[in-house]
Design a protein around this motif. Structure first.
Motif, short mmCIF file in Angstrom:
data_model
loop_
_atom_site.label_atom_id
_atom_site.label_comp_id
_atom_site.label_asym_id
_atom_site.label_seq_id
_atom_site.Cartn_x
_atom_site.Cartn_y
_atom_site.Cartn_z
N ARG A 26 0.81 -1.21 0.00
CA ARG A 26 0.00 0.00 0.00
C ARG A 26 0.85 1.26 0.00
N GLY A 27 2.15 1.13 0.08
CA GLY A 27 3.02 2.31 0.01
C GLY A 27 3.12 3.08 1.30
N TYR A 28 2.96 2.41 2.42
CA TYR A 28 3.07 3.10 3.70
C TYR A 28 4.53 3.18 4.17
N CYS A 29 5.43 3.32 3.23
CA CYS A 29 6.84 3.32 3.58
C CYS A 29 7.23 4.54 4.40
N MET A 30 6.49 5.64 4.27
CA MET A 30 6.83 6.85 5.02
C MET A 30 6.83 6.58 6.52
N LEU A 31 6.02 5.63 6.95
CA LEU A 31 5.94 5.34 8.37
C LEU A 31 7.24 4.76 8.90
N LYS A 32 8.06 4.21 8.02
CA LYS A 32 9.32 3.62 8.46
C LYS A 32 10.49 4.58 8.32
N GLN A 33 10.26 5.75 7.78
CA GLN A 33 11.33 6.72 7.68
C GLN A 33 11.68 7.23 9.05
N LYS A 34 12.92 7.67 9.20
CA LYS A 34 13.31 8.21 10.50
C LYS A 34 12.59 9.53 10.74
N PHE A 159 1.73 29.11 16.47
CA PHE A 159 3.05 28.65 16.04
C PHE A 159 3.63 29.69 15.08
N GLU A 160 4.79 30.18 15.39
CA GLU A 160 5.44 31.19 14.57
C GLU A 160 6.20 30.51 13.43
N CYS A 161 5.74 30.73 12.20
CA CYS A 161 6.40 30.13 11.03
C CYS A 161 7.79 30.74 10.83
N PHE A 162 8.68 29.92 10.32
CA PHE A 162 10.01 30.40 9.97
C PHE A 162 10.38 29.84 8.60
N GLU A 163 11.26 30.53 7.91
CA GLU A 163 11.70 30.09 6.58
C GLU A 163 12.64 28.90 6.72
N TYR A 164 12.40 27.90 5.90
CA TYR A 164 13.26 26.72 5.89
C TYR A 164 13.19 26.09 4.51
N ASP A 165 14.33 25.63 4.03
CA ASP A 165 14.39 24.97 2.73
C ASP A 165 14.15 23.47 2.92
N TYR A 166 12.96 23.03 2.58
CA TYR A 166 12.57 21.63 2.76
C TYR A 166 12.93 20.75 1.57
N SER A 167 13.65 21.27 0.61
CA SER A 167 13.88 20.53 -0.63
C SER A 167 14.59 19.19 -0.40
N ALA A 168 15.53 19.12 0.52
CA ALA A 168 16.24 17.86 0.77
C ALA A 168 15.30 16.83 1.39
N ILE A 169 14.46 17.26 2.32
CA ILE A 169 13.52 16.34 2.97
C ILE A 169 12.47 15.88 1.96
N ILE A 170 11.98 16.80 1.14
CA ILE A 170 10.99 16.45 0.12
C ILE A 170 11.58 15.46 -0.88
N ALA A 171 12.83 15.69 -1.28
CA ALA A 171 13.50 14.76 -2.21
C ALA A 171 13.63 13.37 -1.57
N GLU A 172 13.96 13.33 -0.29
CA GLU A 172 14.07 12.05 0.42
C GLU A 172 12.71 11.35 0.48
#
Length: 184
Positions: A26-34, A159-172
């Motif tokens: 079913r593609g629930y692999c995200m649950l096993k990511q750190k 929650f105070e938002c802050f700028e962050y580059d999520y590109s590496a996490i999204i790619a992972e």
């Protein structure tokens, strides 16, 4: 009455193997990511709230009024925005609050609401026939969109938002998804 501990352990091992097989299918692999820093996850959810609330409310209203999925796939800019929000929600899902009491109580399982909102956003850019085949209806999706968004808003309030580059996490995340699809 005797309790056969070894029999219980064997059955538990069988069920665990079966569950892992189903999860892979079913593609629930995200649950096993750190897990990643909960602050980053909550920030990603808050970014979706900031960027997408007006759009989601408008689409939910349209779904309720027309009882039809709008054809958003023809607008590349809207599809790109929705895909960005889905990617950010994928980051937020890696909070894994169910396995950490402190994170659970601090963020009140916002990652679970992100899973629901992500699935509903997918419906907006999926083919209408595919949505029907999967059992997704416009009225239900309008409800899911607004309920999950409302929960995320409530849980990230203040929650105070802050700028962050999520590109590496999204790619992972995308790599994990690609690998899960290959396991099927």
């Amino acid at each position: 009455m005797d309790i056969d501990i070894e029999k219980i352990k064997r059955r538990l091992a069988e069920v665990t193997r079966d569950l892992e097989k189903v999860n892979a299918e079913r593609g629930y692999c995200m649950l096993k990511q750190k897990r990643i820093d909960p602050e980053l996850c909550a920030n990603a959810a808050a970014m979706v709230v900031d960027e997408a609330t007006e759009f989601i409310v408008a689409v939910a209203d349209l779904l309720l009024k027309t009882n039809e999925f709008p054809d958003l796939r023809s607008d590349a800019e809207i599809v790109a925005k929705i895909e960005r929000w889905i990617d950010l929600l994928g980051v937020a899902m890696r909070m894994d609050s169910l396995h950490d009491n402190e994170v659970y109580w601090r963020y009140k399982n916002v990652d679970g609401d992100c899973i629901l909102l992500s699935a509903s956003l997918h419906c907006l850019i999926r083919d209408k026939a595919e949505n029907a085949r999967r059992g997704f209806t416009p009225l239900c999706e309008a409800n899911y969109l607004t309920e999950s968004l409302a929960e995320i808003i409530a849980k990230t309030k203040g929650f105070e938002c802050f700028e962050y580059d999520y590109s590496a996490i999204i790619a992972e995340n995308k790599e994990w998804s690609r690998l899960a699809e290959g396991e099927r």
